[in-house]
Design a protein around this motif. Structure first.
Motif, short mmCIF file in Angstrom:
data_model
loop_
_atom_site.label_atom_id
_atom_site.label_comp_id
_atom_site.label_asym_id
_atom_site.label_seq_id
_atom_site.Cartn_x
_atom_site.Cartn_y
_atom_site.Cartn_z
N PRO A 276 -50.31 -1.31 -1.22
CA PRO A 276 -50.35 -0.04 -0.60
C PRO A 276 -51.61 1.12 -0.57
O PRO A 276 -51.95 1.79 -1.87
CB PRO A 276 -49.02 0.51 -0.23
CG PRO A 276 -48.36 0.29 -2.68
CD PRO A 276 -49.97 -0.35 -3.18
N ARG A 277 -52.13 0.83 0.81
CA ARG A 277 -53.72 2.21 0.63
C ARG A 277 -52.89 3.55 0.57
O ARG A 277 -53.21 4.11 0.07
CB ARG A 277 -54.44 1.86 1.80
CG ARG A 277 -54.62 0.64 1.30
CD ARG A 277 -56.04 0.47 2.88
NE ARG A 277 -55.09 -0.10 3.67
CZ ARG A 277 -55.69 -0.10 5.17
NH1 ARG A 277 -56.97 0.33 5.41
NH2 ARG A 277 -54.97 -0.10 6.51
N VAL A 278 -51.82 3.49 1.69
CA VAL A 278 -50.99 4.85 1.13
C VAL A 278 -49.79 4.12 0.92
O VAL A 278 -49.41 3.88 1.27
CB VAL A 278 -50.79 5.64 2.95
CG1 VAL A 278 -50.08 6.54 2.31
CG2 VAL A 278 -52.80 5.68 2.79
N VAL A 279 -49.12 5.63 0.14
CA VAL A 279 -47.78 4.67 -0.68
C VAL A 279 -46.81 5.93 0.41
O VAL A 279 -46.66 7.42 0.11
CB VAL A 279 -47.55 5.18 -1.73
CG1 VAL A 279 -46.22 5.33 -2.44
CG2 VAL A 279 -47.92 4.66 -2.67
N ALA A 280 -45.29 5.17 1.00
CA ALA A 280 -45.32 5.52 1.79
C ALA A 280 -44.01 6.50 1.30
O ALA A 280 -43.10 7.77 1.50
CB ALA A 280 -43.79 4.58 3.42
N ASP A 281 -43.72 6.22 0.31
CA ASP A 281 -42.33 6.19 -0.49
C ASP A 281 -43.00 6.75 -2.41
O ASP A 281 -42.38 5.91 -2.81
CB ASP A 281 -41.09 5.31 -0.58
CG ASP A 281 -39.42 5.69 -1.82
OD1 ASP A 281 -39.54 7.40 -2.13
OD2 ASP A 281 -39.13 5.41 -1.92
#
Ligand SMILES: *[C@@H]1O[C@H](CO)[C@@H](O)[C@H](O)[C@H]1NC(C)=O
Ligand SMILES: *[C@@H]1O[C@H](CO)[C@@H](O)[C@H](O)[C@H]1NC(C)=O
Ligand SMILES: *[C@@H]1O[C@H](CO)[C@@H](O)[C@H](O)[C@H]1NC(C)=O
Ligand SMILES: *[C@@H]1O[C@H](CO)[C@@H](O)[C@H](O)[C@H]1NC(C)=O
Ligand SMILES: *[C@@H]1O[C@H](CO)[C@@H](O)[C@H](O)[C@H]1NC(C)=O
Ligand SMILES: *[C@@H]1O[C@H](CO)[C@@H](O)[C@H](O)[C@H]1NC(C)=O
Length: 713
Positions: A276-281
């Motif tokens: 994940p480049r950006v971690v949603a959770d």
């Protein structure tokens, strides 16, 4: 040699954020399949493979062969005079650790992982020996003696719980024990004997459905040992390499099982569509949490390189590069550490990083260079140890932060009740409110005990062998190295000044190699007084100098030309570097202090009974403007004078002699949740006069701004 290591990496998919792995499969079925596959692998594939470890590209030297000099010696002495060197005197998780009492007969620890004493030991053994400090050597000898004397009949080392055993904390303890043997052969017999006995037991446990590793009480703790399995495998490889014996087949079996039975394999995580480049959770309920934990990520960077040594899987060379590159591209701080607060999320400049993450990242990157020889790793090992680590400690090294932020102009008690829509969100300044303060054990004790390994391991790894007859200076800095064929002293103020002088004593011919950082400016660099004469190898960065036989002493001067560099950061901001030092906006320094607090009681009067008044908690704040935008075209570097000496300690606020000046102005800048400067504003309208501002080495800027918005005047 693999030559395509630096080829561009496959891009990550551009849509979506976190794509979860398929954790919905019945975990029992998956586990059973893993066990079967592991045994197939062990019995069929392994039998066909020769049991040899792939060699290091540059073998590390035994602990004690490389010694600190100059400013880094001063830093390590300060560490010995500071918290690290006094934990054994008063810090209960060390002086009364459960490891020091017979099973069930007392001792304390901050968690059931029982990792406090092993962490301390892993750092104090090399600190004691590299400084030849009799007091600290006495402490590590006494602890080693007690720990070995308490080995159980069946071979277990360390405390255990009535519900069962868990391998993890053995890893840092064994890293300490193997360093002790390297530094002092008196310890060879007792340590090797104890490790062999333990490995016999471990083999039985692993064959018993992965007891202590795939099954460990309580179940949730298994992932610590699984994501960090390679740290235990390092000690097994050390035994195989240095002490071959009839136990070797069993040791190979242990490596295979420790790796095979781990649900968390780092190579699986650093895959397109998974990573994940950006971690949603960014919470512990994210199934990827064990990989996203900042300290695990730091430790995990070296995992594939460790595994490659016994699996002979050459695809792990590229996997290692992918892991490091993606980690820093998507979750890296300008100071060289990993943003994980305490879970990786994105590149917001208020994201925190643990001190443990900085030291573990430094060790992983040094390991990667020795194992694989790619220059990028060594540049990054220096970056994290010369910037991210020292910024988190007061100059006297009695107090440290748990979390540092790239933009953190204050480090004060900052409790906020921060709850995000998807549950409690671990933000630096939430929780106890103490995470960014400097203290004895702000937020949690792990970094109190784990930080001492930073400098000593860096120094040990700063030189390496090239074949049988070559010696390479890998991590640049003042040091002295001694091998069977040469003694070399490197005098330098690096990274504060980029001239290194080598004094070589040898009567045999050998090759000296110096590493050329990737940021060097060829036109301003010289070796032996010859400008533009450096010919660094494209992969390793090493430049070779042949020292003819019959030489008794020789001197080589190596100058690395540097220029100011800016690196773009998120949202039109820059980080400013000169050489391998990051420069941050000088926001001044004011502090208040109190008695140190226990991590579980961060408010109130604090502990008034500790025998060392130097142990205090500090609340540090800015005293000069922090909401500043800069014009990068006006950056100007001011180096140190020819004969300037570096003060000790060097990373005190105001101590380093070098700085950068820049034109800028203050802009309007909102806070994030009232706790820290928020995302860098897009509106760069000056709200004050144009001014000249000062940027100072990040390690000395205890409060700072390092991701600076740009303006153009
Ligand atoms: C990662 O690799 C790409 C090229 O594949 C490079 O452009 C980028 O700068 C690297 N990222 C980091 C953080 O080194
Ligand atoms: C450990 O240190 C504490 C002080 O923090 C002291 O009270 C205690 O007696 C020490 N324990 C041992 C076994 O020396
Ligand atoms: C090596 O360890 C032994 C046992 O603890 C100790 O007596 C000896 O002084 C140590 N040697 C050195 C050089 O520190
Ligand atoms: C950049 O700014 C945009 C818009 O304000 C924001 O959504 C994004 O999260 C920012 N990125 C970072 C890494 O700060
Ligand atoms: C805190 O400030 C005082 C002076 O106000 C100074 O003497 C002390 O060194 C500072 N503490 C730290 C850790 O810098
Ligand atoms: C930009 O900031 C300035 C100064 O705070 C303010 O006066 C102006 O209205 C802002 N512009 C926009 C478009 O928000």
């Amino acid at each position: 040699m693999v030559f395509d290591r630096l080829k561009p990496l496959p891009p990550l998919p551009t849509t979506g954020t976190t794509r979860r792995r398929g954790y919905t499969v019945d975990t029992m079925v998956a586990f059973a399949a893993a066990v079967v596959l592991t045994y197939l692998y062990v019995t069929v594939i392994r039998a066909a493979q020769s049991q040899t470890l792939l060699p290091w590209t540059f073998s590390p030297l035994p602990v004690g062969s490389v010694l600190p000099k100059g400013w880094i010696l001063g830093e390590m002495q300060t560490m010995a005079e500071g918290l690290a060197g006094h934990e054994h005197d008063f810090y209960v998780y060390v002086n009364e650790s459960r490891w020091l009492y017979p099973q069930g007969e007392g001792g304390v620890d901050y968690s059931d992982l029982n990792e406090a004493l092993p962490y301390w030991f892993n750092g104090l053994v090399p600190l004691a020996y590299l400084l030849d400090d009799a007091r600290l050597k006495g402490q590590v000898h006494s602890v080693a003696e007690t720990v070995l004397s308490l080995q159980t009949e069946d071979g277990w080392l360390g405390p255990e719980k009535p519900e069962g055993r868990n391998f993890w904390a053995r890893a840092p303890m064994f890293l300490g024990l193997t360093q002790l043997v390297e530094a002092n052969s008196t310890w060879e017999e007792p340590v090797i004997g104890a490790l062999r006995k333990f490995m016999g037991l471990a083999n039985k446990m692993l064959h018993n459905n992965g007891e202590g590793h795939a099954i460990c009480p309580p179940a949730f703790e298994c992932y610590w040992g699984q994501t960090r399995a390679h740290d235990l495998i390092i000690s097994i490889q050390w035994l195989l390499e240095k002490y071959p014996s009839s136990q070797d087949t069993l040791l190979w079996d242990n490596m295979d099982m420790l790796y095979g039975l781990s649900k968390y394999k780092w190579v699986d995580f650093y895959q397109p569509g998974v990573y994940p480049r950006v971690v949603a959770d960014p919470t512990t309920s994210n199934p990827q949490f064990p990989y996203l934990h900042g300290v695990n990520a730091g430790q995990g960077l070296k995992a594939s390189a460790v595994v490659r040594r016994f699996s002979h899987d050459e695809s792990l060379v590229e996997a290692s590069m992918r892991a490091v590159n993606w980690t820093f591209q998507y979750h890296g701080a300008p100071s060289g550490t990993i943003l994980g607060d305490e879970i990786e999320r994105d590149l917001a400049p208020y994201m925190g990083s643990e001190l443990c993450t900085a030291v573990e990242t430094g060790y992983s990157l040094a390991y990667l260079y020795h194992a694989l020889g790619t220059n990028y790793y060594a540049d990054r090992a220096e970056l994290v140890i010369y910037n991210a680590m020292p910024v988190m400690m007061t100059g006297d090294m009695w107090a440290h932060q748990y979390m540092d932020q790239p933009n953190g102009p204050w480090a004060t008690f900052n409790k906020k009740d921060i709850t995000q829509p998807n549950g409690p969100y671990l933000f630096t300044t939430a929780h106890s409110g103490a995470a960014t303060t400097f203290g004895l054990e702000p937020q949690y004790p792990c970094c109190t005990v784990n930080h001492p390994q930073g400098y000593p391991k860096f120094v040990t790894h700063s030189w390496g062998l090239v074949g049988d007859n070559g010696l390479a200076h890998i991590l640049l800095g003042p040091s002295k190295v001694e091998t069977s064929f040469a003694t070399i002293e490197c005098d330098t103020a690096y990274p504060f000044d980029n001239t290194l002088t080598y004094t070589i004593t040898s009567d045999k011919g050998f090759d000296l190699f110096v590493r050329v950082p990737s940021w060097y400016d060829p036109d301003k660099s010289s070796i032996g007084g010859r400008v533009s004469a450096l010919q660094p190898d494209a992969e390793t960065g090493l430049h070779k100098i042949s020292i003819p036989s019959g030489t008794i002493t020789a001197t080589v001067t190596y100058k690395i030309g540097a220029t100011i560099r800016t690196e773009p950061r998120a949202n039109n901001t820059v980080a400013v570097y000169y050489g391998n030092l990051l420069y941050a906006l000088d926001v001044g320094f004011t502090n208040e202090s109190s008695y140190p607090h226990a991590y579980y009681e961060s408010q109130g009067p604090g502990l008034d009974y500790l025998p060392f008044p130097q142990a205090r908690d500090y609340y540090v704040s800015w005293s000069k403007p922090w909401s500043v935008a800069i014009d990068p075209s006006t950056l100007q570097y001011f180096g140190m004078g020819q004969d300037a000496a570096l003060p000790k300690p060097i990373f005190e606020y105001g101590a380093p002699p070098t700085y950068i000046s820049v034109q800028g102005c203050e802009i309007a800048w909102a806070l994030h949740l009232g706790a820290a400067p928020g995302l860098v504003p897009a509106n760069r309208t000056c709200v004050g006069e144009k001014n000249t501002y000062k940027l100072i080495p990040y390690g000395s800027a205890k409060v700072h701004m390092s991701e600076l918005p740009t303006v153009s005047f």
